[in-house]
Motif scaffolding. Sequence first.
Motif, PDB file in Angstrom:
ATOM      1  N   PRO A   1     -25.124  -5.294   4.847  1.00 30.02           N
ATOM      2  CA  PRO A   1     -26.054  -6.206   5.515  1.00 30.02           C
ATOM      3  C   PRO A   1     -25.832  -7.661   5.122  1.00 30.02           C
ATOM      4  CG  PRO A   1     -27.175  -4.999   3.787  1.00 30.02           C
ATOM      5  CD  PRO A   1     -25.781  -4.459   3.855  1.00 30.02           C
TER       6      PRO A   1
ATOM      7  N   SER B   1     -34.626  -1.800   3.189  1.00 34.77           N
ATOM      8  CA  SER B   1     -34.414  -1.343   4.560  1.00 34.77           C
ATOM      9  C   SER B   1     -34.072  -2.528   5.465  1.00 34.77           C
ATOM     10  CB  SER B   1     -35.673  -0.628   5.051  1.00 34.77           C
ATOM     11  OG  SER B   1     -35.489  -0.179   6.355  1.00 34.77           O
ATOM     12  N   PRO B   2     -32.823  -3.012   5.389  1.00 35.32           N
ATOM     13  CA  PRO B   2     -32.453  -4.170   6.199  1.00 35.32           C
ATOM     14  C   PRO B   2     -32.376  -3.841   7.689  1.00 35.32           C
ATOM     15  CG  PRO B   2     -30.548  -3.345   5.012  1.00 35.32           C
ATOM     16  CD  PRO B   2     -31.719  -2.523   4.572  1.00 35.32           C
ATOM     17  N   HIS B   3     -32.589  -4.834   8.514  1.00 35.91           N
ATOM     18  CA  HIS B   3     -32.464  -4.691   9.967  1.00 35.91           C
ATOM     19  C   HIS B   3     -31.079  -5.233  10.340  1.00 35.91           C
ATOM     20  CE1 HIS B   3     -33.435  -4.362  14.092  1.00 35.91           C
ATOM     21  NE2 HIS B   3     -33.537  -5.653  14.314  1.00 35.91           N
ATOM     22  N   TYR B   4     -30.105  -4.318  10.488  1.00 36.01           N
ATOM     23  CA  TYR B   4     -28.703  -4.696  10.703  1.00 36.01           C
ATOM     24  C   TYR B   4     -28.501  -5.393  12.040  1.00 36.01           C
ATOM     25  CZ  TYR B   4     -27.663  -1.607   6.790  1.00 36.01           C
ATOM     26  OH  TYR B   4     -27.624  -1.018   5.563  1.00 36.01           O
TER      27      TYR B   4
ATOM     28  N   ALA C   1     -30.084  -9.942   7.977  1.00 38.25           N
ATOM     29  CA  ALA C   1     -30.541  -8.549   8.068  1.00 38.25           C
ATOM     30  C   ALA C   1     -31.611  -8.272   7.020  1.00 38.25           C
ATOM     31  CB  ALA C   1     -29.368  -7.599   7.891  1.00 38.25           C
ATOM     32  N   HIS C   2     -31.446  -8.852   5.833  1.00 40.33           N
ATOM     33  CA  HIS C   2     -32.463  -8.695   4.783  1.00 40.33           C
ATOM     34  C   HIS C   2     -33.738  -9.440   5.150  1.00 40.33           C
ATOM     35  CE1 HIS C   2     -30.153  -6.418   1.919  1.00 40.33           C
ATOM     36  NE2 HIS C   2     -29.153  -7.310   1.932  1.00 40.33           N
TER      37      HIS C   2
ATOM     38  N   CYS D   1     -23.484  -9.165   9.714  1.00 42.44           N
ATOM     39  CA  CYS D   1     -23.258  -7.942   8.945  1.00 42.44           C
ATOM     40  C   CYS D   1     -21.779  -7.575   9.019  1.00 42.44           C
ATOM     41  CB  CYS D   1     -24.100  -6.805   9.509  1.00 42.44           C
ATOM     42  SG  CYS D   1     -25.872  -7.061   9.305  1.00 42.44           S
TER      43      CYS D   1
ATOM     44  N   LYS E   1     -34.858 -10.116   8.245  1.00 46.02           N
ATOM     45  CA  LYS E   1     -35.511  -9.421   9.356  1.00 46.02           C
ATOM     46  C   LYS E   1     -36.188  -8.143   8.883  1.00 46.02           C
ATOM     47  CE  LYS E   1     -32.550 -10.877  13.177  1.00 46.02           C
ATOM     48  NZ  LYS E   1     -31.538 -10.408  14.136  1.00 46.02           N
TER      49      LYS E   1
ATOM     50  N   SER F   1     -35.988  -5.742   5.040  1.00 44.16           N
ATOM     51  CA  SER F   1     -36.228  -5.927   3.608  1.00 44.16           C
ATOM     52  C   SER F   1     -34.945  -5.569   2.874  1.00 44.16           C
ATOM     53  CB  SER F   1     -37.384  -5.034   3.142  1.00 44.16           C
ATOM     54  OG  SER F   1     -37.002  -3.683   3.228  1.00 44.16           O
ATOM     55  N   PHE F   2     -34.926  -5.762   1.554  1.00 45.11           N
ATOM     56  CA  PHE F   2     -33.722  -5.416   0.801  1.00 45.11           C
ATOM     57  C   PHE F   2     -33.511  -3.908   0.754  1.00 45.11           C
ATOM     58  CE2 PHE F   2     -33.948  -9.786  -0.622  1.00 45.11           C
ATOM     59  CZ  PHE F   2     -32.611 -10.125  -0.643  1.00 45.11           C
TER      60      PHE F   2
END
Length: 139
Positions: free
Chosen positions: A26, A38-41, A30-31, A2, A33, A35-36
């Motif tokens: 992101p 709500s990415p997991h940074y 991150a996408h 990221c 892990k 979603s587009f």
Amino acid sequence: MCLIRRIYFSCKHEDRNVTPPRPMTPCILAHLKGSFESPHYCPLTDPKCVMSKNKEDDIYRDWPCVRCEEKELKRKLDKVWNDFVVENIPKVSVSEMFFYMTERDKIFDRKIHHRNWEMMQDTLIGICKWDIEEKYGYK
């Protein structure tokens, strides 16, 4: 990885004291892990997280940094003060003008928030004008 987005003030100085969480762009991981929407940074402690060099990712604020804001306000107040001094130099003694200037310098020497400078200088000019009128009868 990221990318940490850079934040700039309107004066083009970078804001390096951003309240967390810092805005990020992101990465693909991150996408995956998250979603587009709500990415997991990636964590900021990850050494792979770097500052973005892409100017399109930068965020520009609508206001200048404090230092530039103070400088611009000081320039404006200096002009008002100089107009007052030029108007009143012939009316007062050198020691009185020195006293007025010393009092004005105290406004900027103290650790007073710069947004109060204008009000304080206006008050000082009002007091000086009143003092000159009382002593010499000038208006």
